[in-house]
Design a protein around this motif. Structure first.
Motif, mmCIF file in Angstrom:
data_model
loop_
_atom_site.group_PDB
_atom_site.id
_atom_site.type_symbol
_atom_site.label_atom_id
_atom_site.label_comp_id
_atom_site.label_asym_id
_atom_site.label_seq_id
_atom_site.Cartn_x
_atom_site.Cartn_y
_atom_site.Cartn_z
ATOM 1 N N THR A 238 0.814 -1.212 0.000
ATOM 2 C CA THR A 238 0.000 0.000 0.000
ATOM 3 C C THR A 238 0.848 1.263 0.000
ATOM 4 N N GLY A 239 0.418 2.254 -0.776
ATOM 5 C CA GLY A 239 1.022 3.577 -0.780
ATOM 6 C C GLY A 239 -0.048 4.630 -0.559
ATOM 7 N N VAL A 240 0.253 5.628 0.259
ATOM 8 C CA VAL A 240 -0.713 6.684 0.585
ATOM 9 C C VAL A 240 -0.094 8.042 0.281
ATOM 10 N N TRP A 241 -0.818 8.848 -0.502
ATOM 11 C CA TRP A 241 -0.406 10.216 -0.823
ATOM 12 C C TRP A 241 -1.530 11.163 -0.418
ATOM 13 N N CYS A 242 -1.187 12.294 0.173
ATOM 14 C CA CYS A 242 -2.215 13.286 0.511
ATOM 15 C C CYS A 242 -1.568 14.639 0.703
ATOM 16 N N GLY A 243 -2.257 15.691 0.299
ATOM 17 C CA GLY A 243 -1.775 17.046 0.495
ATOM 18 C C GLY A 243 -2.023 17.522 1.921
ATOM 19 N N ASN A 244 -1.121 18.306 2.436
ATOM 20 C CA ASN A 244 -1.269 18.796 3.801
ATOM 21 C C ASN A 244 -2.486 19.700 3.967
ATOM 22 N N SER A 245 -2.930 20.334 2.885
ATOM 23 C CA SER A 245 -4.090 21.220 2.944
ATOM 24 C C SER A 245 -5.382 20.524 2.524
ATOM 25 N N ASP A 246 -5.330 19.224 2.344
ATOM 26 C CA ASP A 246 -6.505 18.452 1.938
ATOM 27 C C ASP A 246 -7.456 18.295 3.125
ATOM 28 N N PRO A 247 -8.765 18.476 2.924
ATOM 29 C CA PRO A 247 -9.716 18.259 4.022
ATOM 30 C C PRO A 247 -9.680 16.850 4.603
ATOM 31 N N PHE A 248 -9.166 15.878 3.822
ATOM 32 C CA PHE A 248 -9.062 14.508 4.314
ATOM 33 C C PHE A 248 -7.684 14.194 4.895
ATOM 34 N N ALA A 249 -6.854 15.222 5.085
ATOM 35 C CA ALA A 249 -5.498 14.992 5.585
ATOM 36 C C ALA A 249 -5.514 14.312 6.957
ATOM 37 N N ARG A 250 -6.409 14.740 7.840
ATOM 38 C CA ARG A 250 -6.477 14.126 9.169
ATOM 39 C C ARG A 250 -6.800 12.643 9.071
ATOM 40 N N ALA A 251 -7.777 12.289 8.243
ATOM 41 C CA ALA A 251 -8.155 10.890 8.100
ATOM 42 C C ALA A 251 -7.030 10.080 7.469
ATOM 43 N N ASP A 252 -6.346 10.664 6.481
ATOM 44 C CA ASP A 252 -5.274 9.931 5.819
ATOM 45 C C ASP A 252 -4.069 9.757 6.740
ATOM 46 N N LYS A 265 3.237 9.574 1.979
ATOM 47 C CA LYS A 265 3.740 10.891 1.601
ATOM 48 C C LYS A 265 2.686 11.967 1.818
ATOM 49 N N MET A 266 2.889 12.741 2.863
ATOM 50 C CA MET A 266 2.120 13.960 3.092
ATOM 51 C C MET A 266 2.985 15.114 2.610
ATOM 52 N N SER A 267 2.458 15.918 1.713
ATOM 53 C CA SER A 267 3.258 16.977 1.103
ATOM 54 C C SER A 267 2.376 18.179 0.815
ATOM 55 N N PRO A 268 2.958 19.320 0.448
ATOM 56 C CA PRO A 268 2.132 20.483 0.124
ATOM 57 C C PRO A 268 1.146 20.155 -0.995
ATOM 58 N N GLY A 269 -0.085 20.607 -0.831
ATOM 59 C CA GLY A 269 -1.089 20.350 -1.860
ATOM 60 C C GLY A 269 -2.481 20.326 -1.285
ATOM 61 N N ALA A 270 -3.470 20.465 -2.162
ATOM 62 C CA ALA A 270 -4.871 20.481 -1.774
ATOM 63 C C ALA A 270 -5.601 19.332 -2.463
ATOM 64 N N HIS A 271 -6.926 19.348 -2.360
ATOM 65 C CA HIS A 271 -7.763 18.291 -2.926
ATOM 66 C C HIS A 271 -8.182 18.715 -4.332
ATOM 67 N N ASN A 272 -7.221 18.667 -5.285
ATOM 68 C CA ASN A 272 -7.536 19.179 -6.619
ATOM 69 C C ASN A 272 -6.656 18.518 -7.685
ATOM 70 N N ASP A 273 -6.994 18.825 -8.940
ATOM 71 C CA ASP A 273 -6.302 18.226 -10.082
ATOM 72 C C ASP A 273 -4.806 18.527 -10.070
ATOM 73 N N ASP A 274 -4.442 19.744 -9.690
ATOM 74 C CA ASP A 274 -3.026 20.110 -9.712
ATOM 75 C C ASP A 274 -2.208 19.179 -8.821
ATOM 76 N N TYR A 275 -2.708 18.882 -7.650
ATOM 77 C CA TYR A 275 -1.982 17.984 -6.749
ATOM 78 C C TYR A 275 -1.902 16.577 -7.341
#
Length: 292
Positions: A238-252, A265-275
């Motif tokens: 399993t691999g998990v990626w999530c942006g630090n500004s994502d509303p689901f960051a806490r759950a991830d 990998k938690m890194s800069p980014g939001a819940h969007n296409d760019d990330y």
């Protein structure tokens, strides 16, 4: 929340989109973002124009194909999008299934850099593999609406891939709602070589899940929620990626703490296409290394 009405992309089952139609559809998708985590609805996605059914099978050397398939499990036609590296036959390729987020459909992956990331992975020396995406809803689980996306993935998709001389699914990748679905699928398919999730839409409590207006009751949610069944998941695959500004960051982060996955990998980014475009090469490299 009910899914937004989607404009049909094709008429009739199992029919392909021409290269021109595909380019038009991809251009139309270029300005569309996936549904945000807050649950707001985007306007209906605009797909390629209808085309006549093909008179011959789709060439197995085509890098990208979009077809309509009839899903008995979902009680509707669904898009089947297959993306492979350029210039090689797809015959016998392993497959990573890609699950989209809420309010989108399988064509979303045409606009997230999947094709370029696959080509880069192959150029770096990894064996070729295909990404196959289909339409889903309701967090990719059966919530009692005569619509069972998990059954489509388990019982129908392998046959659709076999018709195209592709192997059965051996990896899963999910974005947002698709991350929920990919982890749910992995619980019942422990032979998967890779499970990658990005901005996984997971819920730390029943009030949080209830607010989505998808699950019939708490028991139904609890039976599916990945955070409540991490013992059924394989950390090594399993691999998990999530942006630090994502509303689901806490759950991830909670998923990462409970599972200790091979990649977290938690890194800069939001819940969007760019990330999601930014992390796509890393995600497909993770998948490709485990399929090699």
């Amino acid at each position: 929340m009910s899914s937004p009405t989607r404009r049909p992309v094709a008429e009739g089952p199992d029919h392909a989109v021409t290269r021109r139609g595909l380019l038009l559809g991809a251009a139309a998708l270029g300005g569309s973002a996936l549904i945000s985590a807050c649950g707001a609805e985007n306007p209906p996605l605009v797909g390629p124009p209808p085309v006549a059914p093909p008179t011959t099978p789709t060439p197995l050397t085509e890098a990208v194909t979009v077809q309509k398939m009839r899903s008995a499990a979902r009680n509707r036609d669904v898009n089947l999008v297959i993306i492979a590296p350029d210039g090689v036959s797809r015959v016998g390729m392993p497959v990573c299934v890609a699950l989209h987020g809420r309010g989108a459909d399988a064509r979303t992956f045409l606009n997230l850099g999947v094709r370029d990331a696959l080509n880069r992975a192959v150029a770096a020396g990894l064996p070729g593999f295909a990404v196959a995406a289909v339409d889903g809803d309701n967090y990719w689980v059966d919530v009692g609406k005569a619509d069972d996306p998990q059954r489509m993935l388990s019982d129908e998709l392998p046959g659709w891939l076999a018709q195209r001389q592709l192997r059965p699914p051996s990896a899963m990748f999910g974005i947002s709602m698709g991350g929920f679905g990919a982890l749910r699928y992995a619980r019942d398919h422990k032979n998967l070589k890779a499970v990658a999730v990005a901005s996984a839409a997971l819920f730390v409590s029943w009030p949080d899940a209830k607010s989505r207006k998808v699950f019939a009751d708490r028991a139904q949610w609890e039976s599916h929620e990945p955070l409540l069944h991490t013992g059924d998941l394989s950390a090594e695959s399993t691999g998990v990626w999530c942006g630090n500004s994502d509303p689901f960051a806490r759950a991830d982060r909670k998923l990462i703490k409970a599972l200790d996955p091979a990649v977290a990998k938690m890194s800069p980014g939001a819940h969007n296409d760019d990330y999601w475009r930014e992390i796509m090469p890393d995600v497909l490299k993770f998948v490709g290394e485990r399929l090699a």
